[in-house]
Design a protein around this motif. Sequence first.
Motif, PDB file in Angstrom:
ATOM      1  N   ARG A 289       0.867  -1.313   0.100  1.00  0.00           N
ATOM      2  CA  ARG A 289       0.066   0.298   0.076  1.00  0.00           C
ATOM      3  C   ARG A 289       0.989   1.314  -0.172  1.00  0.00           C
ATOM      4  O   ARG A 289       0.573   2.183  -0.789  1.00  0.00           O
ATOM      5  CB  ARG A 289      -0.753  -0.083   1.169  1.00  0.00           C
ATOM      6  CG  ARG A 289      -1.896  -0.933   1.000  1.00  0.00           C
ATOM      7  CD  ARG A 289      -3.129  -0.809   2.203  1.00  0.00           C
ATOM      8  NE  ARG A 289      -4.235  -1.809   2.029  1.00  0.00           N
ATOM      9  CZ  ARG A 289      -5.030  -1.921   2.883  1.00  0.00           C
ATOM     10  NH1 ARG A 289      -5.248  -1.155   4.025  1.00  0.00           N
ATOM     11  NH2 ARG A 289      -6.277  -2.908   2.554  1.00  0.00           N
ATOM     12  N   PRO A 290       1.943   1.250   0.949  1.00  0.00           N
ATOM     13  CA  PRO A 290       2.699   2.719   0.759  1.00  0.00           C
ATOM     14  C   PRO A 290       3.349   2.824  -0.650  1.00  0.00           C
ATOM     15  O   PRO A 290       3.328   3.774  -1.040  1.00  0.00           O
ATOM     16  CB  PRO A 290       3.733   2.220   1.903  1.00  0.00           C
ATOM     17  CG  PRO A 290       3.043   1.511   2.758  1.00  0.00           C
ATOM     18  CD  PRO A 290       2.039   0.403   2.013  1.00  0.00           C
ATOM     19  N   ALA A 291       3.851   1.684  -1.125  1.00  0.00           N
ATOM     20  CA  ALA A 291       4.610   1.691  -2.494  1.00  0.00           C
ATOM     21  C   ALA A 291       3.251   2.246  -3.522  1.00  0.00           C
ATOM     22  O   ALA A 291       3.645   3.098  -4.539  1.00  0.00           O
ATOM     23  CB  ALA A 291       5.104   0.427  -2.957  1.00  0.00           C
ATOM     24  N   LEU A 292       2.074   1.688  -3.426  1.00  0.00           N
ATOM     25  CA  LEU A 292       0.971   2.242  -4.382  1.00  0.00           C
ATOM     26  C   LEU A 292       0.748   3.842  -4.106  1.00  0.00           C
ATOM     27  O   LEU A 292       0.530   4.512  -5.216  1.00  0.00           O
ATOM     28  CB  LEU A 292      -0.293   1.390  -4.224  1.00  0.00           C
ATOM     29  CG  LEU A 292      -0.505  -0.202  -4.950  1.00  0.00           C
ATOM     30  CD1 LEU A 292      -1.572  -0.865  -4.356  1.00  0.00           C
ATOM     31  CD2 LEU A 292      -0.160   0.068  -6.199  1.00  0.00           C
ATOM     32  N   ARG A 293       0.864   4.257  -2.921  1.00  0.00           N
ATOM     33  CA  ARG A 293       0.221   5.681  -2.861  1.00  0.00           C
ATOM     34  C   ARG A 293       1.697   6.314  -3.341  1.00  0.00           C
ATOM     35  O   ARG A 293       1.446   7.388  -4.084  1.00  0.00           O
ATOM     36  CB  ARG A 293       0.351   5.765  -1.334  1.00  0.00           C
ATOM     37  CG  ARG A 293      -1.050   5.373  -0.623  1.00  0.00           C
ATOM     38  CD  ARG A 293      -1.231   6.093   0.649  1.00  0.00           C
ATOM     39  NE  ARG A 293      -0.317   5.610   1.811  1.00  0.00           N
ATOM     40  CZ  ARG A 293      -0.384   4.507   2.223  1.00  0.00           C
ATOM     41  NH1 ARG A 293      -1.394   3.965   2.284  1.00  0.00           N
ATOM     42  NH2 ARG A 293       0.606   4.287   3.353  1.00  0.00           N
ATOM     43  N   LYS A 294       2.715   5.941  -3.060  1.00  0.00           N
ATOM     44  CA  LYS A 294       4.020   6.769  -3.754  1.00  0.00           C
ATOM     45  C   LYS A 294       4.094   6.764  -5.375  1.00  0.00           C
ATOM     46  O   LYS A 294       4.299   7.733  -5.958  1.00  0.00           O
ATOM     47  CB  LYS A 294       5.199   6.258  -3.315  1.00  0.00           C
ATOM     48  CG  LYS A 294       6.537   6.794  -3.809  1.00  0.00           C
ATOM     49  CD  LYS A 294       7.637   6.344  -3.312  1.00  0.00           C
ATOM     50  CE  LYS A 294       8.055   6.454  -1.775  1.00  0.00           C
ATOM     51  NZ  LYS A 294       8.312   7.954  -1.615  1.00  0.00           N
ATOM     52  N   ASN A 299       2.755   9.630 -10.383  1.00  0.00           N
ATOM     53  CA  ASN A 299       2.094   9.493 -11.624  1.00  0.00           C
ATOM     54  C   ASN A 299       1.358  10.744 -12.132  1.00  0.00           C
ATOM     55  O   ASN A 299       1.383  11.322 -12.943  1.00  0.00           O
ATOM     56  CB  ASN A 299       1.335   8.354 -11.776  1.00  0.00           C
ATOM     57  CG  ASN A 299       0.964   8.096 -13.152  1.00  0.00           C
ATOM     58  OD1 ASN A 299       1.679   7.545 -13.876  1.00  0.00           O
ATOM     59  ND2 ASN A 299      -0.287   7.937 -13.268  1.00  0.00           N
ATOM     60  N   GLU A 300       0.872  11.250 -10.844  1.00  0.00           N
ATOM     61  CA  GLU A 300      -0.294  12.266 -10.985  1.00  0.00           C
ATOM     62  C   GLU A 300       0.652  13.642 -11.206  1.00  0.00           C
ATOM     63  O   GLU A 300       0.448  14.538 -11.832  1.00  0.00           O
ATOM     64  CB  GLU A 300      -0.980  12.725  -9.803  1.00  0.00           C
ATOM     65  CG  GLU A 300      -2.220  11.525  -9.438  1.00  0.00           C
ATOM     66  CD  GLU A 300      -2.732  11.586  -8.226  1.00  0.00           C
ATOM     67  OE1 GLU A 300      -2.450  12.302  -7.236  1.00  0.00           O
ATOM     68  OE2 GLU A 300      -3.910  10.530  -8.058  1.00  0.00           O
ATOM     69  N   GLU A 301       1.803  13.815 -10.420  1.00  0.00           N
ATOM     70  CA  GLU A 301       2.576  14.885 -10.569  1.00  0.00           C
ATOM     71  C   GLU A 301       3.111  14.888 -12.005  1.00  0.00           C
ATOM     72  O   GLU A 301       3.439  15.915 -12.658  1.00  0.00           O
ATOM     73  CB  GLU A 301       3.689  14.689  -9.365  1.00  0.00           C
ATOM     74  CG  GLU A 301       3.144  15.182  -7.808  1.00  0.00           C
ATOM     75  CD  GLU A 301       4.343  15.110  -7.027  1.00  0.00           C
ATOM     76  OE1 GLU A 301       5.556  15.194  -7.603  1.00  0.00           O
ATOM     77  OE2 GLU A 301       3.976  15.170  -5.711  1.00  0.00           O
ATOM     78  N   LEU A 302       3.471  13.547 -12.517  1.00  0.00           N
ATOM     79  CA  LEU A 302       4.118  13.905 -13.853  1.00  0.00           C
ATOM     80  C   LEU A 302       3.224  14.397 -15.020  1.00  0.00           C
ATOM     81  O   LEU A 302       3.696  14.803 -15.681  1.00  0.00           O
ATOM     82  CB  LEU A 302       4.805  12.164 -14.205  1.00  0.00           C
ATOM     83  CG  LEU A 302       5.343  12.117 -15.334  1.00  0.00           C
ATOM     84  CD1 LEU A 302       6.508  13.025 -15.576  1.00  0.00           C
ATOM     85  CD2 LEU A 302       5.596  10.655 -15.698  1.00  0.00           C
ATOM     86  N   ALA A 303       1.964  13.859 -14.674  1.00  0.00           N
ATOM     87  CA  ALA A 303       0.945  14.217 -15.754  1.00  0.00           C
ATOM     88  C   ALA A 303       0.876  15.747 -15.560  1.00  0.00           C
ATOM     89  O   ALA A 303       0.048  16.328 -16.638  1.00  0.00           O
ATOM     90  CB  ALA A 303      -0.488  13.578 -15.225  1.00  0.00           C
ATOM     91  N   ARG A 304       0.816  16.370 -14.590  1.00  0.00           N
ATOM     92  CA  ARG A 304       0.715  17.814 -14.467  1.00  0.00           C
ATOM     93  C   ARG A 304       1.751  18.681 -15.092  1.00  0.00           C
ATOM     94  O   ARG A 304       1.705  19.985 -14.901  1.00  0.00           O
ATOM     95  CB  ARG A 304       0.381  18.239 -12.939  1.00  0.00           C
ATOM     96  CG  ARG A 304      -0.993  17.721 -12.604  1.00  0.00           C
ATOM     97  CD  ARG A 304      -1.388  18.414 -11.189  1.00  0.00           C
ATOM     98  NE  ARG A 304      -0.464  18.212 -10.065  1.00  0.00           N
ATOM     99  CZ  ARG A 304      -0.533  17.175  -9.374  1.00  0.00           C
ATOM    100  NH1 ARG A 304      -1.592  16.146  -9.363  1.00  0.00           N
ATOM    101  NH2 ARG A 304       0.370  16.777  -8.173  1.00  0.00           N
ATOM    102  N   SER A 305       3.074  18.171 -14.981  1.00  0.00           N
ATOM    103  CA  SER A 305       4.228  18.801 -15.440  1.00  0.00           C
ATOM    104  C   SER A 305       4.453  19.094 -16.891  1.00  0.00           C
ATOM    105  O   SER A 305       3.992  18.272 -17.721  1.00  0.00           O
ATOM    106  CB  SER A 305       5.503  17.932 -14.697  1.00  0.00           C
ATOM    107  OG  SER A 305       5.421  17.593 -13.630  1.00  0.00           O
TER     108      SER A 305
END
Length: 357
Positions: A289-294, A299-305
């Motif tokens: 679970r911690p690995a999934l959250r990270k 992934n979300e930050e990359l899409a906004r960059s």
Amino acid sequence: MSLLAGLRERRARGELAVDLEAARARVAALENVATTMLGCVRSLVLDIDELGAHDIKTRLAQLTTQLRQGAEASEISETCAQQRSEILEFAERERDYLDRRDAELRRIIEVLSHGLAGVSQGAATYHRRLLDNGTRLEAASRLSDLVKMRAAITAEVHGLRTAIAERQVEEQTQAQALRREVEQLRQNVARAQTEARTDPLTGAANRAAFDEELARRCELAAAGREGFALVFADIDHFKRINDSYGHPVGDRVLTAFVEFLRARIRRSDTLARYGGEEFGVILPGAALRPALRKARRMNEELARSDWAVDLATKLKFTASMGVAAWQPGEGASGLVERVDRALYRAKHEGRNRVVKA
């Protein structure tokens, strides 16, 4: 002229008439005189003039005259007796004189002996002084030799110290050069090892380093030390980026993606280029679970960059990710296979998403 020659001359001239008895008497008297004179001569050592024997010479001359003149035997015998007495007195005086001379000679000898003893003693003292001086000179010579030897030894020691100092400086220089060479070799080896384990384009670990670290983590986890999670990330439509903007831009995209991921993981995590545009991240100590959250957050930050291709063009790109946690009894190949299937589903389901294994 001798006495006998005179008698012969007188008899030849007829001046002398001598009977046999008178002749025998004279001969006997002459024998006595000769014997007495011989004894005197034998007993005398020094000249009779030294004893003042003038009277004896005079009487001997008178006796000679009587003999030449043919005196009677009785008269000659009387004269001889007187002469004997005087000769004996003379001999006595001579002995006294000789005794005195002997005493004087003994005193002279004694004085000379004392003088010689003093000279001998002085000579012995002088000899001892000479020996002492010789000993001192020999000691001084030895001391001089010792001083010279000491000077030579000091010079040799100084030369040895200088040579040792020069040798030490040379050895220090060589040691410093050797240390520099060793350090350079160590750096070269480290660089070579790093290069051997690093992707030359992105600076991330290469496939060999990733496989080695993943196997090590599986062994540690199997030994009960520490579990871990594994994330695979693949850039979406990377071939389209290369075709649209060219391979140099594609290389900058790969480098930018690595920088993006490295800025968001820990120093203890391992980031590696698994192949092409696919990257793997090993998260030691992380559960699923911690690995999934990270992974979702990244992934979300990359899409906004937005990524600047040049001054006038900006580029956006996304990534698909698969996440799995190590399971007991699982090896490296099995874990990679599960994560790879999760990544494939993320691609198949529309990309730009995170899928757990």
